[in-house]
Design a protein around this motif. Sequence first.
Motif, PDB file in Angstrom:
ATOM      1  N   GLU A  18      45.296  80.938 -39.213  1.00 43.42           N
ATOM      2  CA  GLU A  18      44.644  80.752 -38.157  1.00 43.42           C
ATOM      3  C   GLU A  18      43.709  81.889 -37.822  1.00 43.42           C
ATOM      4  O   GLU A  18      42.964  81.668 -36.854  1.00 43.42           O
ATOM      5  N   THR A  19      43.652  83.052 -38.530  1.00 44.95           N
ATOM      6  CA  THR A  19      42.701  84.024 -38.586  1.00 44.95           C
ATOM      7  C   THR A  19      41.510  83.768 -39.033  1.00 44.95           C
ATOM      8  O   THR A  19      40.561  84.408 -38.997  1.00 44.95           O
ATOM      9  N   PRO A  38      39.103  81.544 -39.079  1.00 41.87           N
ATOM     10  CA  PRO A  38      37.879  81.177 -38.419  1.00 41.87           C
ATOM     11  C   PRO A  38      37.097  82.469 -37.752  1.00 41.87           C
ATOM     12  O   PRO A  38      35.999  82.780 -37.763  1.00 41.87           O
ATOM     13  N   ILE A  39      38.054  83.366 -37.240  1.00 43.71           N
ATOM     14  CA  ILE A  39      37.482  84.820 -36.657  1.00 43.71           C
ATOM     15  C   ILE A  39      37.097  85.552 -37.933  1.00 43.71           C
ATOM     16  O   ILE A  39      35.944  86.008 -37.875  1.00 43.71           O
ATOM     17  N   GLN A  40      37.586  85.411 -39.144  1.00 53.53           N
ATOM     18  CA  GLN A  40      37.158  86.295 -40.214  1.00 53.53           C
ATOM     19  C   GLN A  40      35.893  85.544 -40.837  1.00 53.53           C
ATOM     20  O   GLN A  40      34.900  86.295 -41.284  1.00 53.53           O
ATOM     21  N   SER A  47      33.724  83.946 -38.901  1.00 60.03           N
ATOM     22  CA  SER A  47      32.635  84.556 -38.104  1.00 60.03           C
ATOM     23  C   SER A  47      32.152  85.899 -38.267  1.00 60.03           C
ATOM     24  O   SER A  47      30.839  86.067 -38.022  1.00 60.03           O
ATOM     25  N   PHE A  48      33.068  86.774 -38.489  1.00 57.82           N
ATOM     26  CA  PHE A  48      32.575  88.065 -38.786  1.00 57.82           C
ATOM     27  C   PHE A  48      31.686  88.207 -40.002  1.00 57.82           C
ATOM     28  O   PHE A  48      30.700  88.984 -39.722  1.00 57.82           O
ATOM     29  N   LYS A  59      28.269  86.961 -39.306  1.00 54.65           N
ATOM     30  CA  LYS A  59      27.769  87.770 -38.508  1.00 54.65           C
ATOM     31  C   LYS A  59      27.194  89.155 -39.115  1.00 54.65           C
ATOM     32  O   LYS A  59      26.257  89.895 -38.619  1.00 54.65           O
ATOM     33  N   SER A 106      32.643  92.285 -45.216  1.00 54.92           N
ATOM     34  CA  SER A 106      32.496  91.010 -45.392  1.00 54.92           C
ATOM     35  C   SER A 106      32.676  90.507 -46.691  1.00 54.92           C
ATOM     36  O   SER A 106      33.431  89.417 -46.951  1.00 54.92           O
ATOM     37  N   THR A 130      36.520  90.547 -47.219  1.00 56.22           N
ATOM     38  CA  THR A 130      37.105  89.552 -46.410  1.00 56.22           C
ATOM     39  C   THR A 130      37.146  88.356 -47.308  1.00 56.22           C
ATOM     40  O   THR A 130      38.066  87.560 -47.241  1.00 56.22           O
TER      41      THR A 130
END
Length: 221
Positions: free
Chosen positions: A15-16, A18-20, A22-23, A26, A33, A36
Amino acid sequence: MVNLIKAKAQTAYYETFPIQFSFVDKHPNSYVSLLTLSQIARTSKYLPRVAKSFAKLSIELKEMPEGKKIAKDILEGKKISIGMMAKDFIQNDINGNPVRLSTYQNKYVLVDFWASWCQPCREENPNVLAVYHQYKEKNFTVLSVSIDVLANKANWLNAIKEDQLPWMQVSDLKKENEAAKLYGVTSIPSNVLIDPSGRIIAKDIKGKELRDKMAELLGAK
């Protein structure tokens, strides 16, 4: 109870993502990145999404060893996709007898890639076992392909016995399993679900997702 806790922790980790992502999107010039994406790419199911973010990274990051590994995994992941016909292969069973995937035509077949030394694989085995017992009378079976090597054959056989896996077990016991290469397997556990016509209808489904898919196809008892 332990497996339930691990399953919940794994779900929370996914579930994390999408946040990763997004990072990463950006910060295309950040080494963080790259690391990740390298971590997420270990879960082959997410390779298509990894590819989108990887394309945005700087050339410098893509040329690093981690970047080249991600690029290779993305390429391998494209070998198999939902909707295509399954690729046939032959591997030997535990007694050295050849088994061909296509002999399982007219059944739903879960081709499961695993290894005796793979802890996540061993933790998923009880879930696959439960699904097998629930649907084995409904035109469903499992074909497990181990990527264990010849030196680990005893460990492979012991793992089958310890995990009480009753379906067909095969392997070529090579350093690079030919069936795993054919299916672009970059991490395990990995699987494909094939329908009776020989078409791939799902890929890398585990835990609740596997149970839900089988209930959708064959109906829950």
